[in-house]
Design an enzyme around this catalytic site. Sequence first.
Site, short mmCIF file in Angstrom:
data_model
loop_
_atom_site.label_atom_id
_atom_site.label_comp_id
_atom_site.label_asym_id
_atom_site.label_seq_id
_atom_site.Cartn_x
_atom_site.Cartn_y
_atom_site.Cartn_z
N ILE A 21 0.96 -1.28 0.08
CA ILE A 21 -0.01 -0.08 0.03
C ILE A 21 0.87 1.20 -0.07
O ILE A 21 0.48 2.19 -0.27
CB ILE A 21 -0.87 0.14 1.19
CG1 ILE A 21 -0.27 -0.02 2.56
CG2 ILE A 21 -1.99 -1.02 0.79
CD1 ILE A 21 -1.37 -0.16 3.67
N SER A 22 2.07 1.12 0.50
CA SER A 22 2.68 2.25 0.25
C SER A 22 4.47 1.97 0.48
O SER A 22 4.89 0.70 1.06
CB SER A 22 2.56 3.32 1.33
OG SER A 22 2.79 2.94 2.87
N GLY A 24 8.40 3.66 1.52
CA GLY A 24 8.88 5.04 2.03
C GLY A 24 10.46 4.74 1.74
O GLY A 24 11.04 3.77 1.22
N ALA A 25 11.28 5.50 2.15
CA ALA A 25 12.77 5.59 2.14
C ALA A 25 13.23 4.56 2.98
O ALA A 25 14.24 3.84 2.67
CB ALA A 25 13.54 6.85 2.27
N GLU A 26 12.43 4.32 4.07
CA GLU A 26 13.04 3.57 5.24
C GLU A 26 12.34 1.96 5.19
O GLU A 26 12.62 0.92 5.40
CB GLU A 26 12.80 4.07 6.62
CG GLU A 26 13.25 3.46 7.65
CD GLU A 26 14.90 3.32 7.63
OE1 GLU A 26 15.43 2.57 8.45
OE2 GLU A 26 15.46 4.33 7.15
N ALA A 27 10.96 2.04 4.67
CA ALA A 27 10.30 0.80 4.82
C ALA A 27 9.21 0.52 3.86
O ALA A 27 8.78 1.65 3.21
CB ALA A 27 9.76 0.78 6.27
N VAL A 29 5.09 -0.82 3.39
CA VAL A 29 3.89 -0.99 4.21
C VAL A 29 3.11 -1.97 3.47
O VAL A 29 2.64 -1.71 2.30
CB VAL A 29 3.17 0.31 4.72
CG1 VAL A 29 1.96 -0.11 5.46
CG2 VAL A 29 4.06 1.02 5.51
N ASP A 178 8.26 12.97 11.97
CA ASP A 178 7.54 12.89 10.67
C ASP A 178 6.07 13.11 10.54
O ASP A 178 5.51 12.45 9.91
CB ASP A 178 7.93 11.51 10.02
CG ASP A 178 7.90 11.60 8.58
OD1 ASP A 178 7.79 12.90 7.94
OD2 ASP A 178 7.67 10.51 7.88
#
Length: 277
Positions: A21-22, A24-27, A29, A178
């Site tokens: 579903i998404s 990011g730079a770190e993880a 989801v 964040d």
Amino acid sequence: MSKEIIAAAQSHLHGVDLQLISQGAEALVFKTNTHPYLPSSIKPSDIQNSTNYIIKYRPFKPYRHPVLDKQLTKSRTASEAKLLSRLYTLGVAAPKLIATDAPNGIIWMECLGYELENDGGVSSLKNWLWMLEKQFEQDHGPEKKKQNVALGDEVKTVMELVGKAVGHLHLQDIVHGDLTSSNIILVKDKENNNQPTLIDFGLSSYSSLVEDKSVDLYVLERALTSTHPMYSQQYNDWLLEGYEQVHRENKAMKKHAEIVRRLKDVRMRGRKRSMLG
């Protein structure tokens, strides 16, 4: 999206259906309908949505030394899981922790929110405000409704509740790190009212510093200005009203005054950086 990264996640989650579903730079989801240890016939207690769950996965970073990467992944995953557990103990609205596999960078947590009408997406604060702003633009006219739903009583209430939620966090000396309108999910309560819940604590930390708390507020303020430029001033005013209210209720107005004073300095520094490019 690299197939290798998804395959790596799947290798740690055998037999678990994953819906990305998404990213990011770190993880990454994922959403899943599989509970980590309960059969589908048993519904977990104290979980609002027992049909879907969220899995957050921190993948291997090839630019880091493998040993260092494993240490950082384990440490950051464990820290986020511990923070979610503490937030639950403190009564702060956040996703409930279900399970964690820190060495493999996996956190299993409660899935929050609902789908907005007209394909508006998940009920993040950003999507919800966009929906109302778009609704007003479509309906506004001399013969149509004159009240701006994007600035209505419900929006005022929600933004004040967001300010209270951030205030509750800061009173516990926790900074989010964040804060954006995408990292605030609206959840329906028993009376069908929207209640904001903070999510994504991957960059969160413990801090009693006034500077850190004022920067937290500034990041959210800038996020609202960026995504809702026409209404951001009013949104931020309501947010700060809620932030002040929770400090007053907890007899912490001295702390509040220090944070608001520093927030003005942070804004000034931000403007200077913008002017200098």
